[in-house]
Scaffold this motif. Sequence first.
Motif, PDB file in Angstrom:
ATOM      1  N   ASP A  24     -33.249   9.670  64.392  1.00 49.71           N
ATOM      2  CA  ASP A  24     -34.498   9.090  63.899  1.00 49.71           C
ATOM      3  C   ASP A  24     -34.235   7.998  62.866  1.00 49.71           C
ATOM      4  OD1 ASP A  24     -36.103  10.592  65.514  1.00 49.71           O
ATOM      5  OD2 ASP A  24     -36.873  11.895  63.936  1.00 49.71           O
ATOM      6  N   ASN A  25     -33.277   8.258  61.982  1.00 53.08           N
ATOM      7  CA  ASN A  25     -32.953   7.299  60.920  1.00 53.08           C
ATOM      8  C   ASN A  25     -31.441   7.093  60.849  1.00 53.08           C
ATOM      9  OD1 ASN A  25     -35.672   6.898  59.462  1.00 53.08           O
ATOM     10  ND2 ASN A  25     -35.485   9.127  59.591  1.00 53.08           N
ATOM     11  N   THR A  26     -31.034   5.878  60.492  1.00 52.47           N
ATOM     12  CA  THR A  26     -29.604   5.561  60.462  1.00 52.47           C
ATOM     13  C   THR A  26     -29.223   4.832  59.192  1.00 52.47           C
ATOM     14  OG1 THR A  26     -29.882   3.394  61.541  1.00 52.47           O
ATOM     15  CG2 THR A  26     -29.591   5.319  62.979  1.00 52.47           C
ATOM     16  N   ASN A  27     -27.920   4.788  58.954  1.00 51.34           N
ATOM     17  CA  ASN A  27     -27.324   4.079  57.829  1.00 51.34           C
ATOM     18  C   ASN A  27     -26.305   3.056  58.344  1.00 51.34           C
ATOM     19  OD1 ASN A  27     -28.383   5.538  55.313  1.00 51.34           O
ATOM     20  ND2 ASN A  27     -27.672   7.226  56.601  1.00 51.34           N
ATOM     21  N   PRO A  28     -26.002   2.022  57.562  1.00 45.34           N
ATOM     22  CA  PRO A  28     -25.053   1.018  58.040  1.00 45.34           C
ATOM     23  C   PRO A  28     -23.606   1.518  57.985  1.00 45.34           C
ATOM     24  CG  PRO A  28     -25.732   0.528  55.791  1.00 45.34           C
ATOM     25  CD  PRO A  28     -26.572   1.688  56.251  1.00 45.34           C
ATOM     26  N   SER A  29     -22.785   1.001  58.876  1.00 46.68           N
ATOM     27  CA  SER A  29     -21.367   1.296  58.828  1.00 46.68           C
ATOM     28  C   SER A  29     -20.773   0.653  57.575  1.00 46.68           C
ATOM     29  CB  SER A  29     -20.664   0.768  60.074  1.00 46.68           C
ATOM     30  OG  SER A  29     -20.886  -0.630  60.214  1.00 46.68           O
ATOM     31  N   GLN A  30     -19.625   1.169  57.141  1.00 45.13           N
ATOM     32  CA  GLN A  30     -18.993   0.680  55.914  1.00 45.13           C
ATOM     33  C   GLN A  30     -17.841  -0.251  56.270  1.00 45.13           C
ATOM     34  OE1 GLN A  30     -18.372   3.882  52.916  1.00 45.13           O
ATOM     35  NE2 GLN A  30     -19.371   5.227  54.413  1.00 45.13           N
ATOM     36  N   VAL A  31     -18.140  -1.541  56.254  1.00 45.03           N
ATOM     37  CA  VAL A  31     -17.148  -2.560  56.622  1.00 45.03           C
ATOM     38  C   VAL A  31     -16.222  -2.828  55.444  1.00 45.03           C
ATOM     39  CG1 VAL A  31     -16.837  -4.930  57.451  1.00 45.03           C
ATOM     40  CG2 VAL A  31     -18.814  -3.585  58.194  1.00 45.03           C
ATOM     41  N   PHE A  32     -14.916  -2.963  55.732  1.00 42.34           N
ATOM     42  CA  PHE A  32     -13.978  -3.330  54.653  1.00 42.34           C
ATOM     43  C   PHE A  32     -13.212  -4.597  55.006  1.00 42.34           C
ATOM     44  CE2 PHE A  32     -11.748  -0.079  57.233  1.00 42.34           C
ATOM     45  CZ  PHE A  32     -10.607  -0.755  57.608  1.00 42.34           C
ATOM     46  N   PHE A  89      -9.040   6.754  63.639  1.00 44.54           N
ATOM     47  CA  PHE A  89      -7.629   6.445  63.884  1.00 44.54           C
ATOM     48  C   PHE A  89      -6.712   7.311  63.025  1.00 44.54           C
ATOM     49  CE2 PHE A  89      -8.934   1.853  65.109  1.00 44.54           C
ATOM     50  CZ  PHE A  89      -9.279   2.292  66.379  1.00 44.54           C
ATOM     51  N   LEU A  90      -7.126   7.582  61.783  1.00 43.48           N
ATOM     52  CA  LEU A  90      -6.315   8.452  60.926  1.00 43.48           C
ATOM     53  C   LEU A  90      -6.278   9.870  61.482  1.00 43.48           C
ATOM     54  CD1 LEU A  90      -7.420   7.291  57.350  1.00 43.48           C
ATOM     55  CD2 LEU A  90      -5.219   6.870  58.479  1.00 43.48           C
ATOM     56  N   TRP A  91      -7.412  10.328  62.034  1.00 43.59           N
ATOM     57  CA  TRP A  91      -7.422  11.653  62.647  1.00 43.59           C
ATOM     58  C   TRP A  91      -6.471  11.694  63.843  1.00 43.59           C
ATOM     59  CZ3 TRP A  91      -8.721  13.146  67.639  1.00 43.59           C
ATOM     60  CH2 TRP A  91      -8.698  14.529  67.863  1.00 43.59           C
ATOM     61  N   MET A  92      -6.468  10.654  64.656  1.00 42.60           N
ATOM     62  CA  MET A  92      -5.557  10.594  65.803  1.00 42.60           C
ATOM     63  C   MET A  92      -4.104  10.629  65.332  1.00 42.60           C
ATOM     64  SD  MET A  92      -7.544   7.736  68.154  1.00 42.60           S
ATOM     65  CE  MET A  92      -6.358   7.805  69.519  1.00 42.60           C
ATOM     66  N   GLN A 144       3.796   6.946  61.291  1.00 41.19           N
ATOM     67  CA  GLN A 144       4.270   6.104  60.202  1.00 41.19           C
ATOM     68  C   GLN A 144       3.412   4.836  60.123  1.00 41.19           C
ATOM     69  OE1 GLN A 144       6.845   7.287  58.303  1.00 41.19           O
ATOM     70  NE2 GLN A 144       6.777   9.085  59.644  1.00 41.19           N
ATOM     71  N   GLY A 145       3.359   4.252  58.942  1.00 38.97           N
ATOM     72  CA  GLY A 145       2.663   2.990  58.784  1.00 38.97           C
ATOM     73  C   GLY A 145       1.257   3.168  58.237  1.00 38.97           C
ATOM     74  N   ASP A 146       0.748   2.099  57.671  1.00 36.33           N
ATOM     75  CA  ASP A 146      -0.552   2.089  57.014  1.00 36.33           C
ATOM     76  C   ASP A 146      -1.593   1.520  57.973  1.00 36.33           C
ATOM     77  OD1 ASP A 146      -2.809   1.624  55.423  1.00 36.33           O
ATOM     78  OD2 ASP A 146      -1.603   1.147  53.655  1.00 36.33           O
ATOM     79  N   ILE A 147      -2.393   2.390  58.555  1.00 39.68           N
ATOM     80  CA  ILE A 147      -3.389   1.952  59.539  1.00 39.68           C
ATOM     81  C   ILE A 147      -4.450   1.067  58.891  1.00 39.68           C
ATOM     82  CG2 ILE A 147      -5.253   2.756  61.036  1.00 39.68           C
ATOM     83  CD1 ILE A 147      -3.507   5.055  61.876  1.00 39.68           C
ATOM     84  N   LYS A 148      -4.905   1.419  57.701  1.00 40.35           N
ATOM     85  CA  LYS A 148      -5.934   0.603  57.058  1.00 40.35           C
ATOM     86  C   LYS A 148      -5.420  -0.796  56.767  1.00 40.35           C
ATOM     87  CE  LYS A 148      -9.434   0.495  53.438  1.00 40.35           C
ATOM     88  NZ  LYS A 148     -10.123   1.235  52.347  1.00 40.35           N
ATOM     89  N   GLU A 194     -15.549   4.257  59.135  1.00 31.48           N
ATOM     90  CA  GLU A 194     -15.782   5.266  60.173  1.00 31.48           C
ATOM     91  C   GLU A 194     -14.728   5.188  61.271  1.00 31.48           C
ATOM     92  OE1 GLU A 194     -19.329   4.289  57.910  1.00 31.48           O
ATOM     93  OE2 GLU A 194     -18.142   3.005  59.234  1.00 31.48           O
ATOM     94  N   VAL A 195     -14.403   3.967  61.713  1.00 28.07           N
ATOM     95  CA  VAL A 195     -13.373   3.802  62.743  1.00 28.07           C
ATOM     96  C   VAL A 195     -11.999   4.122  62.165  1.00 28.07           C
ATOM     97  CG1 VAL A 195     -12.260   2.165  64.307  1.00 28.07           C
ATOM     98  CG2 VAL A 195     -14.746   2.136  64.037  1.00 28.07           C
ATOM     99  N   LEU A 196     -11.778   3.740  60.925  1.00 32.69           N
ATOM    100  CA  LEU A 196     -10.513   4.086  60.261  1.00 32.69           C
ATOM    101  C   LEU A 196     -10.295   5.588  60.263  1.00 32.69           C
ATOM    102  CD1 LEU A 196      -8.024   3.556  58.469  1.00 32.69           C
ATOM    103  CD2 LEU A 196      -9.576   3.545  56.491  1.00 32.69           C
TER     104      LEU A 196
END
Length: 452
Positions: free
Chosen positions: A444-452, A153-156, A128-132, A148-150
Amino acid sequence: MKNFASSSFPLLLLIMVSSLACSKAENEVKPTLQETIEQNLKIELNATLHPLSTTDPSLPLNDLDFLGNLGNAKIVGMGEATHGTQEFFQMKHRIFKYLVEKQGFRYLAFEYDLGGCMALNELIQSGQGDIKAWMSQQMYFWTWRTEEVLQLFLWMQDYNRNKPDAEKVHLVGVDCQFTSQSVPQLVNLLSRYDNNFASEVSNKLSSLVKAELYKGENFNSIQQARNGVLPQINEVGRALDERAASISQLTSPAYYQQIRRVYETIVQAEIIQYSQIINAETSFNFREKYMAENLDWIFSQYGNVKVALWAHNEHVAKNDQFVSFGTKSLGGNIQAKYGTAYQVIGFSMGSGDFKAYNLTNNRLETMRLDAPLANSFNDQFTQVDEPRYGVKLADLQKRYFWNGRLSSSRPFLSIGAVFNAQQVENYFYTIRLDQLYDVIFHFDNTNPSQVF
């Protein structure tokens, strides 16, 4: 004369061909010894690595089967070369999912304050509850306040639905830098025992519900502030000791230990914040030591469980010299107690974008690493055919040239939450890779995390 010329032509032709062949051989550039070594390193790494089919946590995990031996570990550390890389976070999500589904892991120890994670874990357990919403309002580190971290936690939370308690996954914080969430969590736990006592504790510690305990321009003002804080903390500690039997009887011994541990992180945070002002190097020592103690508490509280540890490369590494300071890292403290029961996955990148706090303009931005430092481990990892892969260092050590390479110290990328693009070389620390990590995941190549 005619007969002589005719009979001599084949001989002349042979001499000319031989001369041309000799001239060609002399003009060929032979590879240097170093070039030969580098080529063999590439061949050996290509033959040893395990390609990664995806970073998407929702897709099958078959490409992670080479991690099967991690099931024998009690603790698996999962690092990250930067605090703002999408691929690192997604892959750590996949690794934890693999450890849960294939290896029986049930606990995720997170580089976040224990009190805050305890509140978040209630949402994960209950479904229950809104994790985001909780993360948006409560999570003070931008490093973890990401999509990504959200998703992790939603998967858990979703994984726990309709499962008995014994099969549920749990989030436990191991960090202890702040009191702003630990104090409310302590009061919340005590309110389930005695509302009046909880109110008393809340009143005594109300001044600690803030990000920074100490601000001042000189030692005397800081010390004066501390003299006002410590008696309040110590008084609450004595009150908890006096009520230990009562709380344990009315709730349970395990519940009292949760209360006590949250209180201990308040004590830890005060020491760390004071030390950061007085002696920054000492604060590193305290924080790494306390995080190891908080992780160790998981076993005393929950028994013989398997734990995945989420933190930066520098924290999880089995290191006796954390970030060039003369102190053991979190991972170094864990290894000292658990030995080979602690296994570590480090992360590497070649180039790409990532989120970081730009030190040149004091802003959180998408930053870029154009290329790894020459002759670094990261540089070596980019030389093979696969753009992303995992490799077990024990397997590399069986290869002749890599055995030699791993026995020497070389630069390895380590970017935390801040970055100065004008001083890239300062983020490559010279280390013995095989002494700090057991597995490396490279991109080899990366992208930035999506901060909210």
